[in-house]
Design an enzyme around this catalytic site. Structure first.
Site, short mmCIF file in Angstrom:
data_model
loop_
_atom_site.label_atom_id
_atom_site.label_comp_id
_atom_site.label_asym_id
_atom_site.label_seq_id
_atom_site.Cartn_x
_atom_site.Cartn_y
_atom_site.Cartn_z
N CYS A 1 0.87 -1.18 0.00
CA CYS A 1 0.00 0.00 0.00
C CYS A 1 0.90 1.22 0.00
O CYS A 1 1.66 1.43 0.96
CB CYS A 1 -0.87 -0.03 1.26
SG CYS A 1 -1.93 1.42 1.46
N CYS B 1 -0.70 3.69 -6.50
CA CYS B 1 -1.67 3.13 -5.55
C CYS B 1 -1.97 1.73 -6.06
O CYS B 1 -2.28 1.56 -7.25
CB CYS B 1 -2.95 3.97 -5.52
SG CYS B 1 -4.32 3.17 -4.65
N1 DGL Z 1 -4.02 0.66 -2.02
C1 DGL Z 1 -3.58 1.80 -1.32
C2 DGL Z 1 -2.34 2.42 -1.95
O1 DGL Z 1 -1.57 1.73 -2.56
C3 DGL Z 1 -4.53 2.83 -0.81
C4 DGL Z 1 -5.96 2.85 -1.20
C5 DGL Z 1 -6.81 3.56 -0.14
O2 DGL Z 1 -7.19 2.87 0.80
O3 DGL Z 1 -7.05 4.78 -0.26
O4 DGL Z 1 -2.11 3.59 -1.83
#
Ligand code: DGL
Length: 283
Positions: free
Chosen positions: A70, A178
């Site tokens: 993430c 993301c």
């Molecule tokens: N998947 C996450 C990232 O790589 C964040 C998504 C979220 O929960 O806003 O930033």
């Protein structure tokens, strides 16, 4: 050796899916913080707290290393996580350096969550680059992914409208900052001019994981390579406390905010993995 992947939701499955292709005989854990997704529109302090809870849970389940799959949690909390736990914690950063090194004669467009884009970590990273780097926050894309809405008219309209703010013909690459955005590679590919490369940063993260573990993970070779889709048997997997066995002798135990997944939720995970499988070669 147990390797854990952590994300606010289903985005980190894109990193796990690649790990399932690349490694063999590994025991993986996957934690999606479904009770608190999205992370990208919360405060940094909140993300630090949620990330400490998630990684604490994974360590209590025997994780020997944790991949923060993430970008948002990495941006907000990686130092706190490394300070709090003795296991290796591998973060995930937008691959703007790779983009600059490979296609830096033209500008890079980074798409990410609002928190990642506002973060000091990104400012430092971009500040060191020679390449012109533009950024765009796409928080709705996280919601679309979580709702299993991958190529609906609303997704197309949102992406077309947001990307139209930039001179796309000038771009060298689009960086997916993301992990949730990996579900939309086909739509993005269609909207972008054909010369623009899409860069996701997954390989870099797994390279770091492998080097951090110094041979602790076995690479899958030739005939061992899994057919990329997951092998799923709801009959047995649902009764297995959220654990699924995959080709190559890999297994994954799935958790939503600390709860093992039931058969219905595991079947949904399979849908996500299939979608990611279809996105695999788009770039
Ligand atoms: N998947 C996450 C990232 O790589 C964040 C998504 C979220 O929960 O806003 O930033």
């Amino acid at each position: 050796m147990k390797i854990a992947f952590f994300d606010s939701g289903i985005g980190g499955l894109s990193v796990l899916a690649e790990a399932l292709r690349r490694f063999s005989g590994a025991e993986f854990l996957y934690f999606a913080d479904e009770d608190h997704v999205p992370y990208g529109t919360k405060s940094r302090a909140e993300i630090v707290r949620l990330s400490l809870d998630a990684v604490g849970f994974l360590v209590s389940r025997g994780a020997d290393a944790v991949v923060v799959a993430c970008n948002t949690a990495t941006s907000a909390a990686i130092s706190e996580l490394r300070g709090a736990f003795s296991v290796p914690v591998i973060g995930m950063e937008p691959a703007v350096k790779l983009a600059a090194d490979s296609f830096g004669a033209r500008p890079t467009l980074l798409i990410a969550t609002p928190l990642t884009i506002a973060g000091e970590k990104l400012a430092r990273l971009v500040g060191r680059l020679e390449c012109e780097t533009w950024s765009l926050a796409l928080p709705r894309l996280v919601e679309f992914a979580q709702d299993l809405e991958f190529d609906s008219p609303a997704v197309w309209a949102y992406l077309r409208e947001e990307l139209a703010k930039f001179e796309l013909e000038r771009l060298g690459s689009l960086v997916l900052g993301c992990t949730h955005f990996n579900y939309f590679k086909d739509v993005l590919r269609e909207i972008l001019p054909p010369h623009v490369r899409i860069i996701d940063g997954i390989d870099g993260t797994l390279n770091r994981l492998a080097s951090e573990l110094g041979g602790g993970l076995k690479l899958a070779h030739g005939e061992d390579l899994p057919s990329r889709a997951a092998k799923f048997d709801a009959e047995t997997d649902g009764k297995n406390g959220g654990k699924i066995y995959y080709p190559n002798g890999n297994s994954v135990e799935y958790f939503y905010s600390g709860r093992a997944l039931d058969a219905v939720q595991l079947r949904k995970v399979e849908i996500f993995l299939k979608r990611l499988d279809a996105m695999w070669e788009i770039g």
